[in-house]
Design a protein around this motif. Structure first.
Motif, PDB file in Angstrom:
ATOM      1  N   GLY A 178       3.812  22.330 -46.834  1.00  0.00           N
ATOM      2  CA  GLY A 178       3.963  22.987 -45.548  1.00  0.00           C
ATOM      3  C   GLY A 178       2.632  23.583 -45.110  1.00  0.00           C
ATOM      4  O   GLY A 178       1.622  23.447 -45.784  1.00  0.00           O
ATOM      5  N   PRO A 179       2.640  24.244 -43.983  1.00  0.00           N
ATOM      6  CA  PRO A 179       1.385  24.860 -43.506  1.00  0.00           C
ATOM      7  C   PRO A 179       0.985  26.011 -44.424  1.00  0.00           C
ATOM      8  O   PRO A 179       1.815  26.648 -45.062  1.00  0.00           O
ATOM      9  N   ALA A 180      -0.288  26.267 -44.496  1.00  0.00           N
ATOM     10  CA  ALA A 180      -0.797  27.380 -45.303  1.00  0.00           C
ATOM     11  C   ALA A 180      -0.420  28.687 -44.613  1.00  0.00           C
ATOM     12  O   ALA A 180      -0.110  28.729 -43.408  1.00  0.00           O
ATOM     13  N   LEU A 181      -0.467  29.775 -45.351  1.00  0.00           N
ATOM     14  CA  LEU A 181      -0.085  31.075 -44.817  1.00  0.00           C
ATOM     15  C   LEU A 181      -1.000  31.480 -43.648  1.00  0.00           C
ATOM     16  O   LEU A 181      -0.548  32.096 -42.681  1.00  0.00           O
ATOM     17  N   GLU A 182      -2.253  31.087 -43.747  1.00  0.00           N
ATOM     18  CA  GLU A 182      -3.193  31.418 -42.665  1.00  0.00           C
ATOM     19  C   GLU A 182      -2.850  30.681 -41.375  1.00  0.00           C
ATOM     20  O   GLU A 182      -3.163  31.139 -40.280  1.00  0.00           O
ATOM     21  N   GLU A 183      -2.201  29.545 -41.495  1.00  0.00           N
ATOM     22  CA  GLU A 183      -1.879  28.736 -40.328  1.00  0.00           C
ATOM     23  C   GLU A 183      -0.603  29.194 -39.631  1.00  0.00           C
ATOM     24  O   GLU A 183      -0.342  28.798 -38.508  1.00  0.00           O
ATOM     25  N   VAL A 184       0.204  30.041 -40.290  1.00  0.00           N
ATOM     26  CA  VAL A 184       1.472  30.483 -39.724  1.00  0.00           C
ATOM     27  C   VAL A 184       1.214  31.675 -38.807  1.00  0.00           C
ATOM     28  O   VAL A 184       0.560  32.650 -39.180  1.00  0.00           O
ATOM     29  N   THR A 185       1.743  31.586 -37.598  1.00  0.00           N
ATOM     30  CA  THR A 185       1.659  32.705 -36.667  1.00  0.00           C
ATOM     31  C   THR A 185       3.063  33.077 -36.248  1.00  0.00           C
ATOM     32  O   THR A 185       3.885  32.215 -35.954  1.00  0.00           O
ATOM     33  N   LEU A 186       3.321  34.356 -36.274  1.00  0.00           N
ATOM     34  CA  LEU A 186       4.626  34.868 -35.876  1.00  0.00           C
ATOM     35  C   LEU A 186       4.562  35.311 -34.433  1.00  0.00           C
ATOM     36  O   LEU A 186       3.692  36.094 -34.050  1.00  0.00           O
ATOM     37  N   GLU A 187       5.469  34.820 -33.668  1.00  0.00           N
ATOM     38  CA  GLU A 187       5.554  35.222 -32.274  1.00  0.00           C
ATOM     39  C   GLU A 187       6.975  35.665 -32.013  1.00  0.00           C
ATOM     40  O   GLU A 187       7.796  34.903 -31.515  1.00  0.00           O
ATOM     41  N   PRO A 188       7.324  36.890 -32.393  1.00  0.00           N
ATOM     42  CA  PRO A 188       8.700  37.344 -32.179  1.00  0.00           C
ATOM     43  C   PRO A 188       8.978  37.550 -30.692  1.00  0.00           C
ATOM     44  O   PRO A 188       8.104  37.956 -29.930  1.00  0.00           O
ATOM     45  N   ALA A 189      10.193  37.261 -30.327  1.00  0.00           N
ATOM     46  CA  ALA A 189      10.599  37.440 -28.942  1.00  0.00           C
ATOM     47  C   ALA A 189      10.672  38.928 -28.614  1.00  0.00           C
ATOM     48  O   ALA A 189      10.357  39.345 -27.508  1.00  0.00           O
ATOM     49  N   ASP A 190      11.061  39.725 -29.581  1.00  0.00           N
ATOM     50  CA  ASP A 190      11.195  41.171 -29.368  1.00  0.00           C
ATOM     51  C   ASP A 190      10.498  41.882 -30.526  1.00  0.00           C
ATOM     52  O   ASP A 190      10.983  41.850 -31.661  1.00  0.00           O
ATOM     53  N   PRO A 191       9.383  42.546 -30.296  1.00  0.00           N
ATOM     54  CA  PRO A 191       8.661  43.225 -31.383  1.00  0.00           C
ATOM     55  C   PRO A 191       9.498  44.337 -32.028  1.00  0.00           C
ATOM     56  O   PRO A 191       9.339  44.633 -33.211  1.00  0.00           O
TER      57      PRO A 191
END
Length: 173
Positions: free
Chosen positions: A131-144
């Motif tokens: 899978g993608p590396a941890l550095e490549e994962v970006t979290l974009e939550p709909a509601d912070p």
């Protein structure tokens, strides 16, 4: 006639004696007939016992024959199984030798490359999906706010679990 009449009582006695003898013979005939029936029954019983003995003997021979056939089949199957096991082990050894040869060749190539370049080639995992590396994962939550709530709930839940585990390990407290 007088002489005939005088012979009549003797004749009657003779007839009576003959009748008694006939009755005695009839009784003897019945006894002999009964004895003959008993003899026939004994002969039939003897023949039946002889047939039973013969059948038991035939059955014993049949059983022994089948047991020897069964043993022959067992030996044959055991031999076939042993042959198949040997063939399987030979195939496994051949496969292991082929793998060892392939890995040995790859190792020799790596050693040659190391001697030439001074570094090892980068290993690639062929066939392993990563899978993608941890550095490549970006979290974009709909509601912070939901993310903060989730993170706070998780930490308090972990703390309560940790405390319960500690209480189980140290029941003296």
């Amino acid at each position: 006639m007088a002489s005939t009449l005088a012979a009549v009582p003797q004749l009657l006695t003779s007839v009576q004696q003959l009748m008694e003898q006939i009755g005695a013979l009839q009784g003897l005939f019945e006894d002999v007939e009964g004895a003959l029936f008993q003899l026939e029954d004994m002969v039939e019983t003897q023949e039946l016992q002889e047939r039973q003995l013969d059948h038991r003997f035939q059955f014993a021979l049949y059983k022994e024959k089948k047991l020897s056939e069964l043993e022959a089949v067992r030996v044959s199957l055991a031999s076939e199984h042993a042959d198949k096991v040997v063939q399987h082990e030979l195939r496994q050894q051949k496969l292991l030798r082929e793998r060892q040869d392939a890995f040995g060749q790859a190792f020799q190539q790596d050693v040659q490359e190391f001697k030439l370049s001074g570094s090892l080639p980068k290993m690639e995992n062929i066939g392993v999906a990563r899978g993608p590396a941890l550095e490549e994962v970006t979290l974009e939550p709909a509601d912070p706010e939901e993310l903060d709530k989730f993170l706070n709930d998780d930490s308090s839940e972990q703390k309560s679990r940790r405390d319960s585990c500690l209480n189980m390990e140290n029941p003296m407290n």
